[in-house]
Motif scaffolding. Structure first.
Motif, mmCIF file in Angstrom:
data_model
loop_
_atom_site.group_PDB
_atom_site.id
_atom_site.type_symbol
_atom_site.label_atom_id
_atom_site.label_comp_id
_atom_site.label_asym_id
_atom_site.label_seq_id
_atom_site.Cartn_x
_atom_site.Cartn_y
_atom_site.Cartn_z
ATOM 1 N N ILE A 294 0.783 -1.167 0.015
ATOM 2 C CA ILE A 294 0.011 0.074 0.079
ATOM 3 C C ILE A 294 0.862 1.276 -0.034
ATOM 4 O O ILE A 294 0.521 2.234 -0.499
ATOM 5 N N ASP A 295 1.657 1.262 0.945
ATOM 6 C CA ASP A 295 2.849 2.289 0.974
ATOM 7 C C ASP A 295 3.652 2.538 -0.586
ATOM 8 O O ASP A 295 3.820 3.809 -0.924
ATOM 9 N N ALA A 296 3.919 1.379 -1.015
ATOM 10 C CA ALA A 296 4.665 1.487 -2.361
ATOM 11 C C ALA A 296 3.823 2.227 -3.565
ATOM 12 O O ALA A 296 4.089 2.918 -4.333
ATOM 13 N N SER A 297 2.334 1.947 -3.378
ATOM 14 C CA SER A 297 1.395 2.277 -4.315
ATOM 15 C C SER A 297 1.101 3.697 -4.152
ATOM 16 O O SER A 297 1.095 4.533 -5.107
ATOM 17 N N VAL A 298 1.334 4.316 -2.824
ATOM 18 C CA VAL A 298 1.304 5.799 -2.708
ATOM 19 C C VAL A 298 2.344 6.440 -3.463
ATOM 20 O O VAL A 298 2.285 7.225 -3.893
ATOM 21 N N HIS A 299 3.722 5.839 -3.054
ATOM 22 C CA HIS A 299 4.758 6.403 -3.413
ATOM 23 C C HIS A 299 4.745 6.466 -5.249
ATOM 24 O O HIS A 299 5.202 7.624 -5.934
ATOM 25 N N LEU A 300 4.002 5.493 -5.752
ATOM 26 C CA LEU A 300 4.006 5.328 -7.093
ATOM 27 C C LEU A 300 3.285 6.446 -7.591
ATOM 28 O O LEU A 300 3.198 7.075 -8.601
ATOM 29 N N ALA A 301 2.064 6.582 -6.719
ATOM 30 C CA ALA A 301 1.048 7.918 -7.148
ATOM 31 C C ALA A 301 2.034 9.080 -7.219
ATOM 32 O O ALA A 301 1.765 10.108 -8.106
ATOM 33 N N LYS A 302 2.689 9.362 -6.209
ATOM 34 C CA LYS A 302 3.333 10.759 -5.910
ATOM 35 C C LYS A 302 4.222 10.730 -7.108
ATOM 36 O O LYS A 302 4.343 11.801 -7.814
ATOM 37 N N SER A 303 4.993 9.615 -7.955
ATOM 38 C CA SER A 303 6.032 9.815 -8.800
ATOM 39 C C SER A 303 5.336 9.853 -9.941
ATOM 40 O O SER A 303 5.782 10.827 -11.076
ATOM 41 N N ILE A 304 4.034 9.371 -10.100
ATOM 42 C CA ILE A 304 3.477 9.771 -11.523
ATOM 43 C C ILE A 304 2.941 11.099 -11.545
ATOM 44 O O ILE A 304 2.826 11.773 -12.782
ATOM 45 N N ARG A 305 2.313 11.737 -10.565
ATOM 46 C CA ARG A 305 2.146 12.872 -10.410
ATOM 47 C C ARG A 305 2.894 13.972 -11.249
ATOM 48 O O ARG A 305 2.616 14.933 -11.664
ATOM 49 N N THR A 306 4.138 13.595 -10.858
ATOM 50 C CA THR A 306 5.191 14.809 -11.168
ATOM 51 C C THR A 306 5.564 14.693 -12.757
ATOM 52 O O THR A 306 6.107 15.520 -13.465
ATOM 53 N N MET A 307 4.847 13.442 -13.611
ATOM 54 C CA MET A 307 5.140 13.478 -14.821
ATOM 55 C C MET A 307 3.863 14.021 -15.732
ATOM 56 O O MET A 307 4.027 13.785 -16.916
ATOM 57 N N LEU A 308 2.741 14.192 -15.081
ATOM 58 C CA LEU A 308 1.547 14.440 -15.743
ATOM 59 C C LEU A 308 1.434 15.826 -15.977
ATOM 60 O O LEU A 308 2.038 16.895 -14.985
ATOM 61 N N ARG A 309 1.037 16.329 -17.175
ATOM 62 C CA ARG A 309 0.847 17.808 -17.482
ATOM 63 C C ARG A 309 -0.492 18.025 -16.881
ATOM 64 O O ARG A 309 -1.602 17.515 -16.776
#
Length: 309
Positions: A294-309
């Motif tokens: 679950i924590d890793a999925s939260v980290h994944l979401a944070k990382s994807i946020r940075t690549m979205l326009r």
């Protein structure tokens, strides 16, 4: 990032790039106090994620679809609409509420459709997991109910890469759903990126041939931190490329391995959609209840946020 009704409009249009997080409601057997505590922990975890919305899943027993033993046991969960309304009222952004329509009587669905706030809620209707499964409401009946009772409720549909790989017609199914009112698609968990890009390409150009605009496709990504989770992904019908499965099986840290690959997949899919001109977004979830995943999925979401326009 937009707020409230604006995000509902964005998901149902070609504007922007959206980020959602998928959640499974608590078990049906928990007390109201425990459900409230789980909601509080969940909302705390969401702070700082800059999400555009939540996805709340409706879990059904799909043992009829796959006769193999389920790696994680099926446990009935709360109605996601009830969990959202009674315990997530502090969440100020929209939610996509799944409805496994076969579980509910038509009157129940009609009452929910009448009362739901369509400025903050979208829905995805899911049909039976197999043709022979007894249902209270068929998918077509639920769609007709929505058309009559709450036509303004944005309605999404599921897109499945694996069905495309086996039958070759998933893009045509998507167009048929679009013609019935689908305003966005959410995929099954994606690990086979090449096949997903082929599905997108066929869908995009089939829309172009018909002179219609493609709907937004939201790609679901999920980390895999153990061989049991990998087995569950297989049970769910997710195609994991053989090379990646080998990497996960032999890695001393499969969770980090899968997290890194999910980021690579997200970048690949985002770049492909931008070049194609396809509206898209991402939905991040964890199919495991392990805290590390679950924590890793939260980290994944944070990382994807940075690549979205």
């Amino acid at each position: 990032m937009a707020e409230g009704q604006d995000v509902v409009k964005v998901l149902a249009s070609a504007e922007g790039e959206a980020l959602l997080l998928g959640l499974t409601p608590p078990r049906e057997s928990v007390s109201a106090e425990e459900a409230a505590r789980i909601a509080e922990v969940t909302l705390s975890r969401l702070e700082g994620l800059e999400l555009d919305g939540l996805v709340l899943y409706d879990i059904d027993d799909e043992g009829d679809r796959n006769p193999e033993q389920r790696p994680f046991p099926y446990l009935p969960t709360m109605d996601p609409a009830v969990f959202y309304a009674e315990h997530l009222s502090a969440w100020q952004r929209p939610a996509v509420i799944y409805r496994c329509v076969g579980k509910y009587e038509p009157d129940h669905l009609s009452q929910w459709l009448s009362s739901v706030d369509s400025d903050r809620v979208m829905s995805v209707f899911v049909g039976a997991s197999s043709a022979g499964k007894p249902v209270r409401t068929r998918l077509a009946e639920a769609q007709d109910l929505r058309d009559r009772v709450r036509p303004e409720l944005p309605l999404g549909s599921v897109a499945i890469t694996e069905r495309y790989s086996r039958r070759g017609d998933e893009h045509l199914r998507m167009i048929a759903k679009q013609e019935r009112g689908t305003s966005f698609f959410i995929t099954q968990i994606v690990y086979d990126v090449d096949a997903t890009k082929s599905l997108l390409s066929d869908y995009y150009y089939a829309c172009a041939e018909r002179g219609i605009e493609p709907r937004r496709v939201v790609f679901t990504l999920s980390v895999c931190g153990s061989m049991k989770t990998l087995s569950f992904l297989h049970w769910l019908g997710v195609d994991v490329p053989r090379w990646l499965e080998n990497s996960l099986r032999h890695s001393p840290d499969p969770l980090t391995e899968s997290l890194d690959q999910c980021l690579v997949n997200a970048q690949d899919l985002a770049g492909f959609c931008r070049r194609l001109g396809m509206p898209f977004g991402f939905n991040v979830e964890s199919v495991s209840i392990r805290k590390a995943e679950i924590d890793a999925s939260v980290h994944l979401a944070k990382s994807i946020r940075t690549m979205l326009r």
